[in-house]
Motif scaffolding. Structure first.
Motif, short mmCIF file in Angstrom:
data_model
loop_
_atom_site.label_atom_id
_atom_site.label_comp_id
_atom_site.label_asym_id
_atom_site.label_seq_id
_atom_site.Cartn_x
_atom_site.Cartn_y
_atom_site.Cartn_z
N THR A 56 14.05 13.00 50.94
CA THR A 56 14.59 14.31 50.58
C THR A 56 16.11 14.27 50.54
O THR A 56 16.75 14.81 49.61
N PHE A 57 16.70 13.61 51.52
CA PHE A 57 18.16 13.48 51.57
C PHE A 57 18.68 12.62 50.43
O PHE A 57 19.66 12.97 49.76
N ILE A 58 18.02 11.49 50.19
CA ILE A 58 18.48 10.56 49.15
C ILE A 58 18.34 11.16 47.77
O ILE A 58 19.23 11.04 46.92
N LEU A 59 17.22 11.84 47.51
CA LEU A 59 17.01 12.46 46.20
C LEU A 59 18.06 13.54 45.93
O LEU A 59 18.44 13.77 44.79
N GLY A 60 18.51 14.17 47.00
CA GLY A 60 19.53 15.19 46.84
C GLY A 60 20.91 14.60 46.62
O GLY A 60 21.73 15.16 45.88
N SER A 61 21.17 13.44 47.23
CA SER A 61 22.50 12.84 47.12
C SER A 61 22.65 11.97 45.87
O SER A 61 23.74 11.82 45.34
N GLU A 62 21.53 11.37 45.41
CA GLU A 62 21.54 10.47 44.26
C GLU A 62 22.60 9.39 44.41
O GLU A 62 23.41 9.13 43.51
N SER A 63 22.58 8.72 45.56
CA SER A 63 23.56 7.68 45.88
C SER A 63 22.97 6.29 45.66
O SER A 63 21.88 5.99 46.17
N LEU A 64 23.67 5.45 44.91
CA LEU A 64 23.24 4.07 44.70
C LEU A 64 23.21 3.31 46.01
O LEU A 64 22.25 2.58 46.31
N LEU A 65 24.25 3.49 46.83
CA LEU A 65 24.33 2.77 48.11
C LEU A 65 23.16 3.12 49.01
O LEU A 65 22.54 2.24 49.61
N LEU A 66 22.84 4.41 49.12
CA LEU A 66 21.74 4.83 49.98
C LEU A 66 20.40 4.33 49.44
O LEU A 66 19.52 3.90 50.21
N THR A 120 17.66 6.93 33.87
CA THR A 120 19.12 6.84 33.83
C THR A 120 19.70 7.62 35.00
O THR A 120 19.52 8.83 35.07
N PRO A 121 20.37 6.92 35.94
CA PRO A 121 20.60 5.47 35.99
C PRO A 121 19.35 4.70 36.40
O PRO A 121 18.35 5.30 36.81
N TRP A 122 19.42 3.37 36.32
CA TRP A 122 18.22 2.55 36.60
C TRP A 122 17.77 2.67 38.05
O TRP A 122 16.62 2.42 38.36
N TRP A 123 18.68 3.05 38.95
CA TRP A 123 18.34 3.14 40.37
C TRP A 123 17.94 4.56 40.76
O TRP A 123 17.94 4.89 41.96
N GLU A 124 17.58 5.40 39.81
CA GLU A 124 17.14 6.76 40.11
C GLU A 124 16.15 6.73 41.28
O GLU A 124 15.05 6.18 41.16
N PRO A 125 16.50 7.28 42.44
CA PRO A 125 15.67 7.16 43.65
C PRO A 125 14.23 7.63 43.47
O PRO A 125 13.31 7.05 44.05
#
Length: 261
Positions: A56-66, A120-125
C-alpha cells in the motif's frame, strides 16, 4: 461486473477452521506437524498483512528504490528458505545460487512487466512486485528440489561417477545423468502445472483477477503469460545453478568432493 466482496475480520478468523482441522488431524494420527502448522499459520497471517501494508505504501509512493528494495528482500528471504531445505555443508552453494536467483528473477520480472505487459515505467510496483513474487516463489521450490537431488544422487552414485572419471571422462561427462535428473526434478512441478491449468485447477492470479471483477478473457491472457514465465524462469535458473554447483562438487583434479554421510 460487480466489485470484489470484502471479507470482514470475523469471517477472516472463521478461515482458521481449516487450521484447526489440520491440527486435529496431526494430533489424532500423531503426525508431529502441530508446531509446523501453528508456526505456518501465524507466519502466513503476519507476513501477508505486513506485505499488504508495505505494498500500500509502495503503490502510493511509486518509488523505484523502494520497489527494487522489496524485490531484493523477497529474493533474500527465498534464499534463506532454500538454505533451510538444502542442508549441505561440504559444498558451498549459497552465494552462486543467490546471485543467479537475483539476476534471473529480476530480468524475468522486468521482461514481463516492461515488454509483455508494457507498463510505464517498467518497474510499476503494481505489476513488477507481483510478477517477481510469482517467479521467486515457484522457482525457489524448483531450485531446492534440484539441489537436493543433485547432492543426493552424487553421493549415491559416487562410485559410478568415479569409475567414469577413471576411464577418462571429465566431470561433466561423468555426472551428466545426475545433472539432467536434478534439473528435470526441479522443472517437473511447473510442467505439470501447465498440463492441468484450466482443467484441474484455476491458478491464483487468474482467480484473483476474476474475483476483483476483471474480464475472464483478460485474466486468461495474464495467466498464460504467468505459466510460460514460470516454466522459462525455472528452466534458466535451475540449469545455471546446477552448472555452477555441480562444478563445485568436484575438486581441482576433478575428484568428487561429496563424501557419504
Amino acid at each position: 461486473m460487480n466489485g470484489i466482496i470484502d471479507i470482514s475480520t470475523g469471517k477472516l478468523l472463521l478461515a482458521f477452521t481449516f487450521i484447526i482441522i489440520a491440527q486435529a488431524s496431526s494430533f489424532i494420527y500423531h503426525l508431529g506437524l502441530n508446531r509446523d502448522i501453528a508456526v505456518g499459520a501465524v507466519r502466513t497471517f503476519a507476513q501477508l498483512f505486513l506485505m499488504g501494508y508495505v505494498l500500500t505504501f509502495i503503490l502510493g509512493s511509486e518509488s523505484l528504490l523502494l520497489t527494487v528494495a522489496v524485490f531484493a528482500v523477497m529474493v533474500v528471504s527465498a534464499m534463506f528458505i532454500v538454505r533451510g531445505r538444502v542442508k549441505e555443508k561440504q559444498v558451498s552453494y549459497i552465494l552462486p545460487t543467490f546471485l543467479t536467483m537475483l539476476v534471473t528473477y529480476f530480468a524475468t520480472a522486468m521482461f514481463v512487466s516492461g515488454l509483455i505487459v508494457g507498463t510505464t515505467p517498467w518497474w510499476e510496483p503494481r505489476y513488477f512486485i507481483p510478477t517477481g513474487g510469482m517467479v521467486i516463489g515457484n522457482s525457489m521450490s524448483a531450485i531446492a528440489i534440484a539441489l537436493e537431488r543433485l547432492f543426493r544422487d552424487l553421493r549415491q552414485q559416487r562410485e559410478v561417477v568415479e569409475m567414469k572419471l577413471a576411464l577418462g571422462a571429465n566431470y561433466r561427462e561423468a555426472s551428466d545423468d545426475v545433472f539432467r535428473n536434478a534439473v528435470t526434478a526441479g522443472m517437473i512441478p511447473s510442467i505439470n502445472a501447465m498440463m492441468g491449468v484450466g482443467l484441474v485447477f484455476i491458478p491464483g492470479m487468474m482467480s484473483g483477477q476474476i474475483l476483483s471483477g476483471t474480464d475472464p478473457l483478460i485474466a486468461i491472457r495474464y495467466q498464460i503469460v504467468v505459466m510460460f514465465m514460470l516454466v522459462g524462469s525455472t528452466a534458466i535458473t535451475s540449469i545455471i545453478v546446477m552448472l555452477i554447483v555441480r562444478k563445485r562438487c568436484f575438486g581441482s583434479g576433478e575428484e568428487v568432493l561429496l563424501t557419504p554421510r
